[in-house]
Design a protein around this motif. Structure first.
Motif, PDB file in Angstrom:
ATOM      1  N   SER A  33       0.909  -1.112   0.019  1.00  0.00           N
ATOM      2  CA  SER A  33      -0.199  -0.140   0.026  1.00  0.00           C
ATOM      3  C   SER A  33       0.874   1.145   0.072  1.00  0.00           C
ATOM      4  CB  SER A  33      -1.017  -0.020   1.308  1.00  0.00           C
ATOM      5  OG  SER A  33      -0.092   0.069   2.335  1.00  0.00           O
ATOM      6  N   ASN A  34       0.319   2.402  -0.470  1.00  0.00           N
ATOM      7  CA  ASN A  34       0.894   3.473  -0.443  1.00  0.00           C
ATOM      8  C   ASN A  34       0.275   4.574   0.651  1.00  0.00           C
ATOM      9  OD1 ASN A  34      -1.381   4.572  -1.886  1.00  0.00           O
ATOM     10  ND2 ASN A  34      -0.305   4.375  -3.563  1.00  0.00           N
ATOM     11  N   ASN A  35       0.356   5.958   0.335  1.00  0.00           N
ATOM     12  CA  ASN A  35      -0.389   6.761   1.351  1.00  0.00           C
ATOM     13  C   ASN A  35      -1.745   7.285   1.002  1.00  0.00           C
ATOM     14  OD1 ASN A  35       0.362   8.234  -0.757  1.00  0.00           O
ATOM     15  ND2 ASN A  35       0.974  10.168   0.576  1.00  0.00           N
ATOM     16  N   GLN A  36      -2.329   6.781   0.022  1.00  0.00           N
ATOM     17  CA  GLN A  36      -3.831   7.028  -0.626  1.00  0.00           C
ATOM     18  C   GLN A  36      -4.697   6.617   0.513  1.00  0.00           C
ATOM     19  OE1 GLN A  36      -3.171   4.996  -4.546  1.00  0.00           O
ATOM     20  NE2 GLN A  36      -4.258   7.251  -5.216  1.00  0.00           N
ATOM     21  N   LYS A  97      -4.249  -0.027  -3.531  1.00  0.00           N
ATOM     22  CA  LYS A  97      -3.034   0.731  -2.766  1.00  0.00           C
ATOM     23  C   LYS A  97      -3.314   1.465  -1.836  1.00  0.00           C
ATOM     24  CE  LYS A  97       0.489   1.224  -5.084  1.00  0.00           C
ATOM     25  NZ  LYS A  97       1.953   0.436  -4.995  1.00  0.00           N
ATOM     26  N   LYS A  99      -4.093   3.265   2.070  1.00  0.00           N
ATOM     27  CA  LYS A  99      -3.758   2.844   3.182  1.00  0.00           C
ATOM     28  C   LYS A  99      -4.810   2.742   4.320  1.00  0.00           C
ATOM     29  CE  LYS A  99      -0.163   2.676   6.484  1.00  0.00           C
ATOM     30  NZ  LYS A  99       1.012   1.739   6.219  1.00  0.00           N
TER      31      LYS A  99
END
Length: 384
Positions: A33-36, A97, A99
């Motif tokens: 995952s990312n910061n979305q 993706k 978070k």
């Protein structure tokens, strides 16, 4: 989006979202995952809307509103909002993706990610309730990672009455109310045009009842009056007192009136989702058991409450002692209260009583400071 079971397109959109959600559950096992952050609710309004707007001031945050409603998706996209349509490849990428997911209602098929993924879930809800909830309600939200509430008082209510674990509750205030405390340079004429009301200097009275709730036979109109009869009386009062009425029914109620009357305008929630800007426009509130009263409380403007039976099968979360303004039990009392409210509601010089101040202090504590959206975004920054 509220799913209309009679609309076949809604079933198609729900099916596509479910398909994307199932794929996301599978793919999240292999993709980091990312910061979305995903925002999910009926509309991008209330707490979600306020948090989204504030997030634009944070370079490290990327919040995207997620919707099944394709027409609403097109509308938001044309306005420059970061939005994903639930049936698209973009939506799938977002679910894979992201978070965290922040919601203010239910989840529909996104509940699969709550059960089978590491996506963090945060609830911000959509109103301070009169309606009674107990430990059998809000089952999905109790499984969230975090629940953001308006004050320590409300945190106690969530823990002791609704059955939430205290460690999941975070007090950040109610982001939606920031605008009421610090409206900036929004003009009255701008607001009237926004709600398709002729620009006028007349007093604006908002009639905003709750819906039938747990009483299937409940009327949206008081005093045993039918729609046309009640609205006709509003029209007469508007002419007599040189004011206008706005009728705002709950999202779960019929949004349009079957007849039109002079100086009475309908502002349905499905067409005009931003309630806070509507409250800014309103000089006087007429309500029964709607949670809109707790938002209007912060404006310190006159209110009239219809002393009608509560439509709640499980009693109260906050009972009748939390209502404020003048109580009316019949049409004659309503007319007298309205005449008094119109006379005393001078712009910039609102009347306020000690009971009202006490309710505000209890419910909001120190968090009615126009900084709730900022606190919410700081919490999101911490999470991502």
């Amino acid at each position: 989006m509220k799913v209309n079971k009679r609309n076949p397109w809604h079933w198609v959109w729900l099916g596509l979202m479910t398909f994307n959600t199932l794929l996301a559950v599978l793919l999240r096992r292999f993709i980091a995952s990312n910061n979305q952050v995903v925002l999910y609710g009926h509309k991008l309004n209330g707490n979600l809307g306020a948090i989204y707007r504030e997030s634009l001031n944070y370079k490290e945050l990327s919040l995207t509103y997620f919707t099944m409603d394709y027409a609403y998706y097109r509308q938001l996209k044309s306005e420059g909002v970061l939005v994903a349509w639930a049936g698209s490849p973009q939506a799938l990428r977002l679910l894979v993706k992201a978070k965290a997911l922040i919601s203010d209602h239910g989840l529909h098929s996104l509940v699969l990610l709550l059960d089978y993924s590491s996506l963090k879930f945060i609830d911000v809800w959509h109103g301070i309730p009169f309606k009674g909830f107990d430990k059998h309600d809000l089952k999905v939200q109790r499984r969230y990672d975090e629940v953001w509430v308006v004050s320590e008082f409300m945190a106690d209510l969530y823990e002791n009455k609704f059955g939430f674990k205290r460690q999941k509750l975070k007090v950040v205030g109610y982001a939606r109310t920031d605008l009421l405390i610090n409206p900036g340079k929004i003009s009255r004429a701008e607001l009237m045009r926004e709600y398709d009301i002729p620009v006028t200097d007349k007093k604006v009275i908002l009639y905003a009842p709750t819906w039938k709730q747990d009483d299937a036979g409940r009327s949206l109109y008081p005093f045993d009056m039918v729609e046309a009869e009640f609205l006709r009386e509003l029209s007469k009062m508007a002419e007599k007192h040189n004011c206008i009425f706005l009728t705002r029914m709950h999202l779960n109620a019929a949004s349009k009136c079957s007849e039109s009357f002079a100086n009475v305008y309908t502002v349905p929630a499905d067409k005009y989702p931003d309630t806070e800007r509507l409250l800014l426009l309103s000089d006087i509130l007429v309500y029964d058991w709607s949670s809109i009263a707790f938002d209007f409380l912060l404006l310190n403007r006159p209110a009239i409450y219809l002393d009608v039976p509560p439509p709640f099968r499980k009693g109260f979360s906050l009972d009748g002692s939390y209502r404020y303004g003048e109580a009316v039990t019949d049409l004659a009392e309503f007319k007298a209260a309205l005449a008094k409210a119109v006379e005393t509601s001078e712009a910039g010089m609102p009347s306020i009583n000690e009971h009202r101040k006490e309710i505000k202090t209890i419910v909001y504590e120190r968090y009615a400071d126009s900084l709730s959206s900022d606190r919410a975004c700081q919490e999101i920054s911490r999470i991502v």
